[in-house]
Write a protein that holds these residues in place. Structure first.
Motif, PDB file in Angstrom:
ATOM      1  N   ALA A  13       4.723  69.633  88.245  1.00 25.16           N
ATOM      2  CA  ALA A  13       4.880  69.261  89.767  1.00 25.16           C
ATOM      3  C   ALA A  13       5.339  67.992  90.136  1.00 25.16           C
ATOM      4  CB  ALA A  13       3.562  69.476  90.390  1.00 25.16           C
ATOM      5  N   THR A  14       4.975  66.980  89.292  1.00 26.06           N
ATOM      6  CA  THR A  14       5.480  65.599  89.333  1.00 26.06           C
ATOM      7  C   THR A  14       7.076  65.551  89.016  1.00 26.06           C
ATOM      8  OG1 THR A  14       3.326  64.639  88.834  1.00 26.06           O
ATOM      9  CG2 THR A  14       5.134  63.253  88.866  1.00 26.06           C
ATOM     10  N   ALA A  15       7.348  66.264  87.983  1.00 25.18           N
ATOM     11  CA  ALA A  15       8.630  66.011  87.764  1.00 25.18           C
ATOM     12  C   ALA A  15       9.705  67.048  88.549  1.00 25.18           C
ATOM     13  CB  ALA A  15       8.996  66.481  86.233  1.00 25.18           C
ATOM     14  N   GLY A  16       9.039  67.878  89.171  1.00 20.09           N
ATOM     15  CA  GLY A  16      10.039  68.814  89.953  1.00 20.09           C
ATOM     16  C   GLY A  16      10.662  69.845  89.317  1.00 20.09           C
ATOM     17  N   SER A  17      10.737  69.784  88.046  1.00 12.37           N
ATOM     18  CA  SER A  17      11.209  71.082  87.162  1.00 12.37           C
ATOM     19  C   SER A  17      10.781  70.911  85.756  1.00 12.37           C
ATOM     20  CB  SER A  17      12.823  70.911  87.073  1.00 12.37           C
ATOM     21  OG  SER A  17      13.101  69.656  86.144  1.00 12.37           O
ATOM     22  N   GLY A  54      15.047  73.947  90.810  1.00 16.04           N
ATOM     23  CA  GLY A  54      13.885  73.160  90.413  1.00 16.04           C
ATOM     24  C   GLY A  54      12.809  73.925  91.008  1.00 16.04           C
ATOM     25  N   LEU A  55      11.922  73.264  91.106  1.00 21.06           N
ATOM     26  CA  LEU A  55      10.598  74.162  91.679  1.00 21.06           C
ATOM     27  C   LEU A  55       9.878  73.413  92.885  1.00 21.06           C
ATOM     28  CD1 LEU A  55       8.837  74.248  88.111  1.00 21.06           C
ATOM     29  CD2 LEU A  55       9.969  76.105  89.285  1.00 21.06           C
ATOM     30  N   THR A  56       9.396  73.869  93.512  1.00 24.98           N
ATOM     31  CA  THR A  56       8.613  73.438  94.788  1.00 24.98           C
ATOM     32  C   THR A  56       7.303  73.963  94.688  1.00 24.98           C
ATOM     33  OG1 THR A  56       9.407  74.936  96.434  1.00 24.98           O
ATOM     34  CG2 THR A  56      10.457  72.881  96.316  1.00 24.98           C
ATOM     35  N   PHE A  65      -2.516  70.952  93.204  1.00 21.86           N
ATOM     36  CA  PHE A  65      -1.864  69.424  92.662  1.00 21.86           C
ATOM     37  C   PHE A  65      -2.858  68.127  93.128  1.00 21.86           C
ATOM     38  CE2 PHE A  65       0.819  65.608  93.514  1.00 21.86           C
ATOM     39  CZ  PHE A  65       1.489  65.405  92.186  1.00 21.86           C
ATOM     40  N   LYS A  66      -3.392  68.259  94.282  1.00 21.66           N
ATOM     41  CA  LYS A  66      -3.936  67.016  94.792  1.00 21.66           C
ATOM     42  C   LYS A  66      -5.240  67.116  94.115  1.00 21.66           C
ATOM     43  CE  LYS A  66      -2.232  67.422  99.445  1.00 21.66           C
ATOM     44  NZ  LYS A  66      -2.446  67.700 101.007  1.00 21.66           N
TER      45      LYS A  66
END
Length: 74
Positions: A13-17, A54-56, A65-66
């Motif tokens: 999630a942090t990297a986006g992919s 990528g991913l969202t 994530f939070k």
């Protein structure tokens, strides 16, 4: 909930992919994909929207994530 899968989710999630997260967590693309899918199955929610670039995060993904960020920060 498996700690390793949560950490993998957090880094993706942090990297986006997945491909960018591979450098950080040193796992193969297939291993990361399996961990994310397993986490989604356990939680019974979709965490990412997959796109060509990528991913969202989904709304549920944002919540997880939070929570993961809070746990990892402590």
């Amino acid at each position: 909930m498996d700690w390793d899968r949560l950490k993998t989710f957090y880094h993706v999630a942090t990297a986006g992919s997945i491909s960018r997260a591979m450098d950080t967590i040193h796992l193969s693309q297939s291993a990361i994909t399996r961990q994310i899918q397993s986490l989604e199955e356990d939680l019974k929610v979709k965490l990412f929207e997959r796109h060509a670039r990528g991913l969202t995060l989904t709304e549920n993904g944002e919540y997880v994530f939070k929570t993961a960020h809070e746990v990892i920060s402590k």
